[in-house]
Design a protein around this motif. Structure first.
Motif, mmCIF file in Angstrom:
data_model
loop_
_atom_site.group_PDB
_atom_site.id
_atom_site.type_symbol
_atom_site.label_atom_id
_atom_site.label_comp_id
_atom_site.label_asym_id
_atom_site.label_seq_id
_atom_site.Cartn_x
_atom_site.Cartn_y
_atom_site.Cartn_z
ATOM 1 N N THR A 322 0.854 -1.191 0.000
ATOM 2 C CA THR A 322 0.000 0.000 0.000
ATOM 3 C C THR A 322 0.886 1.236 0.000
ATOM 4 O O THR A 322 2.128 1.119 0.003
ATOM 5 C CB THR A 322 -0.907 -0.001 1.254
ATOM 6 N N GLU A 323 0.262 2.393 0.057
ATOM 7 C CA GLU A 323 1.044 3.626 0.124
ATOM 8 C C GLU A 323 1.718 3.785 1.469
ATOM 9 O O GLU A 323 2.607 4.627 1.636
ATOM 10 C CB GLU A 323 0.129 4.843 -0.124
ATOM 11 N N GLN A 324 1.297 2.999 2.457
ATOM 12 C CA GLN A 324 1.857 3.117 3.799
ATOM 13 C C GLN A 324 2.873 2.024 4.132
ATOM 14 O O GLN A 324 3.818 2.261 4.887
ATOM 15 C CB GLN A 324 0.728 3.051 4.839
ATOM 16 N N LEU A 325 2.696 0.810 3.597
ATOM 17 C CA LEU A 325 3.532 -0.339 3.961
ATOM 18 C C LEU A 325 4.076 -1.049 2.741
ATOM 19 O O LEU A 325 3.416 -1.090 1.684
ATOM 20 C CB LEU A 325 2.733 -1.347 4.792
ATOM 21 N N VAL A 326 5.257 -1.632 2.910
ATOM 22 C CA VAL A 326 5.854 -2.521 1.932
ATOM 23 C C VAL A 326 6.311 -3.787 2.666
ATOM 24 O O VAL A 326 6.773 -3.711 3.807
ATOM 25 C CB VAL A 326 7.031 -1.830 1.206
ATOM 26 N N TRP A 327 6.129 -4.966 2.036
ATOM 27 C CA TRP A 327 6.447 -6.245 2.658
ATOM 28 C C TRP A 327 7.597 -6.946 1.951
ATOM 29 O O TRP A 327 7.780 -6.791 0.744
ATOM 30 C CB TRP A 327 5.240 -7.186 2.622
ATOM 31 N N HIS A 328 8.368 -7.735 2.728
ATOM 32 C CA HIS A 328 9.352 -8.646 2.136
ATOM 33 C C HIS A 328 9.578 -9.825 3.097
ATOM 34 O O HIS A 328 9.220 -9.754 4.283
ATOM 35 C CB HIS A 328 10.671 -7.936 1.815
ATOM 36 N N VAL A 329 10.161 -10.895 2.568
ATOM 37 C CA VAL A 329 10.387 -12.125 3.337
ATOM 38 C C VAL A 329 11.882 -12.372 3.450
ATOM 39 O O VAL A 329 12.615 -12.287 2.454
ATOM 40 C CB VAL A 329 9.697 -13.337 2.685
ATOM 41 N N GLU A 330 12.326 -12.703 4.652
ATOM 42 C CA GLU A 330 13.713 -13.081 4.903
ATOM 43 C C GLU A 330 13.755 -14.584 5.205
ATOM 44 O O GLU A 330 13.076 -15.051 6.114
ATOM 45 C CB GLU A 330 14.274 -12.288 6.088
ATOM 46 N N GLY A 331 14.578 -15.322 4.423
ATOM 47 C CA GLY A 331 14.690 -16.756 4.615
ATOM 48 C C GLY A 331 13.813 -17.529 3.638
ATOM 49 O O GLY A 331 13.069 -16.955 2.843
ATOM 50 N N GLU A 332 13.906 -18.892 3.705
ATOM 51 C CA GLU A 332 13.161 -19.775 2.822
ATOM 52 C C GLU A 332 12.321 -20.753 3.660
ATOM 53 O O GLU A 332 12.777 -21.253 4.704
ATOM 54 C CB GLU A 332 14.111 -20.572 1.925
ATOM 55 N N PRO A 333 11.091 -21.071 3.209
ATOM 56 C CA PRO A 333 10.262 -22.034 3.962
ATOM 57 C C PRO A 333 10.931 -23.397 4.147
ATOM 58 O O PRO A 333 10.690 -24.095 5.129
ATOM 59 C CB PRO A 333 8.995 -22.129 3.131
ATOM 60 N N SER A 334 11.777 -23.770 3.177
ATOM 61 C CA SER A 334 12.412 -25.086 3.268
ATOM 62 C C SER A 334 13.337 -25.209 4.476
ATOM 63 O O SER A 334 13.667 -26.312 4.908
ATOM 64 C CB SER A 334 13.190 -25.371 1.983
ATOM 65 N N SER A 335 13.780 -24.057 5.038
ATOM 66 C CA SER A 335 14.641 -24.088 6.212
ATOM 67 C C SER A 335 13.856 -24.305 7.497
ATOM 68 O O SER A 335 14.424 -24.515 8.556
ATOM 69 C CB SER A 335 15.434 -22.781 6.318
ATOM 70 N N GLY A 336 12.535 -24.200 7.413
ATOM 71 C CA GLY A 336 11.697 -24.402 8.581
ATOM 72 C C GLY A 336 11.159 -23.127 9.174
ATOM 73 O O GLY A 336 10.199 -23.162 9.941
ATOM 74 N N SER A 337 11.750 -21.967 8.876
ATOM 75 C CA SER A 337 11.246 -20.713 9.423
ATOM 76 C C SER A 337 11.666 -19.557 8.512
ATOM 77 O O SER A 337 12.729 -19.607 7.885
ATOM 78 C CB SER A 337 11.772 -20.473 10.839
ATOM 79 N N VAL A 338 10.826 -18.534 8.467
ATOM 80 C CA VAL A 338 11.101 -17.315 7.706
ATOM 81 C C VAL A 338 10.619 -16.136 8.543
ATOM 82 O O VAL A 338 9.927 -16.307 9.545
ATOM 83 C CB VAL A 338 10.399 -17.309 6.337
ATOM 84 N N THR A 339 10.982 -14.949 8.131
ATOM 85 C CA THR A 339 10.529 -13.726 8.791
ATOM 86 C C THR A 339 9.862 -12.837 7.753
ATOM 87 O O THR A 339 10.493 -12.459 6.742
ATOM 88 C CB THR A 339 11.696 -12.981 9.447
ATOM 89 N N ALA A 340 8.605 -12.531 8.001
ATOM 90 C CA ALA A 340 7.890 -11.574 7.149
ATOM 91 C C ALA A 340 8.053 -10.191 7.755
ATOM 92 O O ALA A 340 7.805 -10.003 8.950
ATOM 93 C CB ALA A 340 6.426 -11.956 7.037
ATOM 94 N N VAL A 341 8.488 -9.207 6.970
ATOM 95 C CA VAL A 341 8.804 -7.878 7.484
ATOM 96 C C VAL A 341 7.913 -6.847 6.800
ATOM 97 O O VAL A 341 7.840 -6.787 5.559
ATOM 98 C CB VAL A 341 10.285 -7.520 7.258
ATOM 99 N N ALA A 342 7.222 -6.038 7.659
ATOM 100 C CA ALA A 342 6.426 -4.918 7.157
ATOM 101 C C ALA A 342 7.151 -3.627 7.500
ATOM 102 O O ALA A 342 7.478 -3.388 8.670
ATOM 103 C CB ALA A 342 5.033 -4.942 7.783
ATOM 104 N N VAL A 343 7.437 -2.754 6.497
ATOM 105 C CA VAL A 343 8.168 -1.494 6.696
ATOM 106 C C VAL A 343 7.289 -0.336 6.224
ATOM 107 O O VAL A 343 6.688 -0.396 5.139
ATOM 108 C CB VAL A 343 9.503 -1.496 5.929
ATOM 109 N N THR A 344 7.211 0.706 7.066
ATOM 110 C CA THR A 344 6.394 1.877 6.689
ATOM 111 C C THR A 344 7.101 2.705 5.624
ATOM 112 O O THR A 344 8.331 2.705 5.522
ATOM 113 C CB THR A 344 6.117 2.746 7.912
ATOM 114 N N LYS A 345 6.293 3.416 4.865
ATOM 115 C CA LYS A 345 6.837 4.304 3.832
ATOM 116 C C LYS A 345 6.791 5.763 4.311
ATOM 117 O O LYS A 345 5.885 6.151 5.055
ATOM 118 C CB LYS A 345 6.013 4.185 2.554
ATOM 119 N N GLY A 346 7.775 6.542 3.865
ATOM 120 C CA GLY A 346 7.753 7.986 4.108
ATOM 121 C C GLY A 346 7.719 8.329 5.578
ATOM 122 O O GLY A 346 8.496 7.824 6.371
ATOM 123 N N HIS A 347 6.768 9.241 5.932
ATOM 124 C CA HIS A 347 6.629 9.696 7.309
ATOM 125 C C HIS A 347 5.626 8.862 8.095
ATOM 126 O O HIS A 347 5.209 9.263 9.171
ATOM 127 C CB HIS A 347 6.180 11.180 7.322
#
Length: 634
Positions: A322-347
């Motif tokens: 959205t205009e407020q948030l951007v998402w990305h994933v750290e890691g791979e599911p095959s390793s058993g765990s990942v981290t989903a990260v939500a980062v705000t945009k702008g102010h």
């Protein structure tokens, strides 16, 4: 005169022998009281053991000895057991008794105290004995004590209050015994005593120390309170430190003003309390910014995941940007765990002023289970009653195991099939449950009601007709062969009647025990009869003669049924002729020879029996008259 002199001589000789006989026991029993002293170097005393040697005592005589310890002055050999305060000690024949032991000071010289004993035997004889130890030199003394260092004064624990105050007992050392009193009234005492055989280096054997304790009230230590929370909003209006409420142990105050950019929260311990380390104050500093307010964005929801068996199909389902948030994933599911990260945009920021949210997501990465067909419902046994009710489980396999929950005898139970690890049933479940309900109706016990047996005489042969009917609706009987059991209270005979048919019954006819027939059906033996060499038959107790006086009879299969049964009465024969005129042993036939007999429960031919009974009565009367006449003649 000769007779008089002989009588006087015999009297004198007898009297002399009597005197000798009476004196003999007195000279036969003797006792020798001995004393033996040993120097005990551990105590510095003489240990004296007193023994009594009995001699000239008959081997079968038993005695009882009592004894006492006197003084160093001899008081005379005792003539009885009066005043003997020790014992009694039993003996038999010649023996040596250990009376006991005494201890004398190691400085004793010369003789010890006199010891007296008196023994009584079961032949009425008594013997007094005396003795004592002689020749003591007074040289028995303990070894010189071992010198050990004088103990140091113990330390004490004097804490606030009094509950924990105590004297610290020193570590155990050779030759020292410590005695420490508890603290009472602020005071305590410690005493070190040298053990026997030891002495302190200053020559003493006891050292004591007195202690005094304070009674200063304890200051209670309380934990350091956590740092109070603070709020810092954009600008300064929302900046604040959130002080906790005062309590019985801590008071709070705020120094400075968050709107100026700095403030300090101060926690002060109430009197009688302190923080760890003995401090009474804790300070928490805060700084505040004066940045403009950013745009607040709502908290993002946790992303969903697809977690299937095998790792190739696992994935993270991220929300759309959205205009407020951007998402990305750290890691791979095959390793058993990942981290989903939500980062705000702008102010844009989250409500707490941060710009990032992290979501830890886990995957099982388990292999897909092997699918198994749902097992068939096991069989069950539901009988009358509850004792034999059960579930018949299939045998366990490598993929399915079985268990029973509950108890069929209570009326309800469950069979549980569990899939082995790595397997699942087609239903998607790892276990399948099969519920069983069991009828609780009680079993109807088996019965032989309606069964019967009757004795009858046919062609001079005693037979037993029987008709056995087993009624067993719930199949409870464990027997399937019918028996007839006869008893006179002493003897018992068990006659097999035959196996039951499919309808549970059997009937027929068997010979009375002791009866026999030839191939043509003619009688050759009767119970209670035997044939003499001259061919005559006479009554005997052999050959089941006791069956003529039965006390009980029963039909048994499991269950059993008591019946009335007796040997056919004499009026229907079923016995050999007592006076044979033809071939020896020719039996008397019954009835009119047509093969029909009369059962033991009834008979035909009343007039004949009446006539026979009259003849028997007349004969008995004549016999009685004859006996009376014989007695009168006698």
């Amino acid at each position: 005169m000769r007779r008089v002199l002989a009588a006087i001589a015999a009297f004198a000789l007898g009297a002399g022998l009597a005197v000798v006989g009476a004196a003999a026991p007195a000279s036969a029993h003797t006792g020798d009281l001995l004393a033996n002293a040993v120097c005990n170097t551990a105590t510095g005393q003489y240990d004296v053991t007193y023994t009594l040697k009995l001699t000239n005592v008959g081997s079968t005589l038993t005695g009882t000895t009592k004894w006492r310890v006197g003084t160093t002055s001899f008081q005379g050999t005792p003539t009885n057991a009066n005043g003997m305060d020790r014992g009694p000690i039993s003996s038999k024949g010649n023996t040596t008794l250990t009376l006991g032991t005494e201890s004398l000071p190691g400085t004793t010289k010369g003789g010890g105290p006199w010891v007296y004993a008196y023994t009584s035997w079961n032949d009425g004889y008594g013997k007094g004995s005396d003795g004592r130890i002689e020749g003591l030199k007074g040289d028995c003394a303990p070894p010189a004590p071992k010198e050990i260092p004088v103990p140091v004064k113990p330390s004490i624990v004097d804490l606030c209050g009094t509950s924990g105050d105590h004297v610290v007992e020193p570590r155990a050392t050779e030759g020292v015994t410590w005695s420490i009193s508890p603290v009472a009234g602020g005071k305590a005492k410690a005493t070190a005593t040298a053990k026997p055989g030891y002495v302190f280096s200053d020559g003493s054997a006891v050292k004591s120390w007195d202690f005094e304790f304070t009674d200063v009230p304890c200051v209670v230590e309380i934990p350091v309170p956590p740092k109070p929370a603070a709020t810092e909003a954009c600008g300064v209006d929302g900046d604040a430190v959130i002080l906790p409420d005062d309590s019985d142990t801590v008071t709070w105050k705020l120094e400075g003003d968050p709107k100026t950019g700095a403030a300090t929260a101060v926690a002060t311990a109430v009197e009688g309390y302190e923080f760890p380390g003995g401090t009474t104050e804790q300070r928490y500093d805060y700084t505040f910014t004066n940045e403009p307010c950013p745009v607040i964005v709502p908290e993002p929801v946790t992303p969903e995941i697809v977690d299937l068996c095998d790792v190739d199909r696992d994935e993270v389902l991220l929300p759309e940007e959205t205009e407020q948030l951007v998402w990305h994933v750290e890691g791979e599911p095959s390793s058993g765990s990942v981290t989903a990260v939500a980062v705000t945009k702008g102010h844009h920021v989250f409500e707490d002023g941060t710009t990032e949210r992290r979501f830890e997501l886990s995957f099982t990465n388990e292999p897909c289970p092997i699918e198994l067909p749902v097992p068939a419902k096991p069989a069950a046994v539901d009988l009358c009653g509850v004792d034999d009710d059960r579930i018949v489980l299939p045998a366990d396999t490598d993929t399915v195991s079985w268990a029973i929950e509950g108890d069929a005898t209570t009326g309800s139970a469950v069979a549980v099939a569990t899939a082995a690890e790595g397997h699942v049933f087609e239903s998607g479940e790892t276990s399948e449950r099969f519920v069983f309900e069991f009828d609780q109706t009680e079993c109807v016990p088996p019965t032989l009601a309606g069964s019967s047996a009757a004795a009858l005489c046919v062609a001079n042969v005693p037979w037993i007709d029987f008709d056995v009917v087993l009624t067993d609706p719930d199949q409870q009987s464990t027997g399937h062969t019918a028996y007839l059991v006869l008893s006179d209270g002493t003897h018992t005979e068990r006659v097999e009647l035959g196996p039951l048919g499919e309808d549970g019954s059997v009937d027929g006819r068997v010979l009375w025990p002791g009866a026999a027939i030839d191939e043509a059906g003619n009688p050759t033996a009767w119970p209670g009869w035997k044939q003499l060499p001259n061919g005559r038959w006479v009554v005997t107790e052999e050959n089941f003669g006791w069956t003529h006086a039965l006390t009980s009879a029963s039909i048994e299969v499991n269950p059993e049924l008591s019946i009335d049964l007796e040997y056919p009465p004499a009026v229907v024969a079923c016995a050999p002729s007592s006076k044979s005129t033809g071939t020896p042993g020719t039996p008397v036939t019954s009835g009119d020879g047509d093969g029909q007999g009369l059962a033991s429960t009834g008979f035909a031919g009343g007039p004949a029996i009446g006539l026979a009974g009259g003849l028997v009565l007349a004969g008995a009367l004549a016999l009685a008259v004859q006996l009376i006449l014989r007695r009168k003649r006698a």
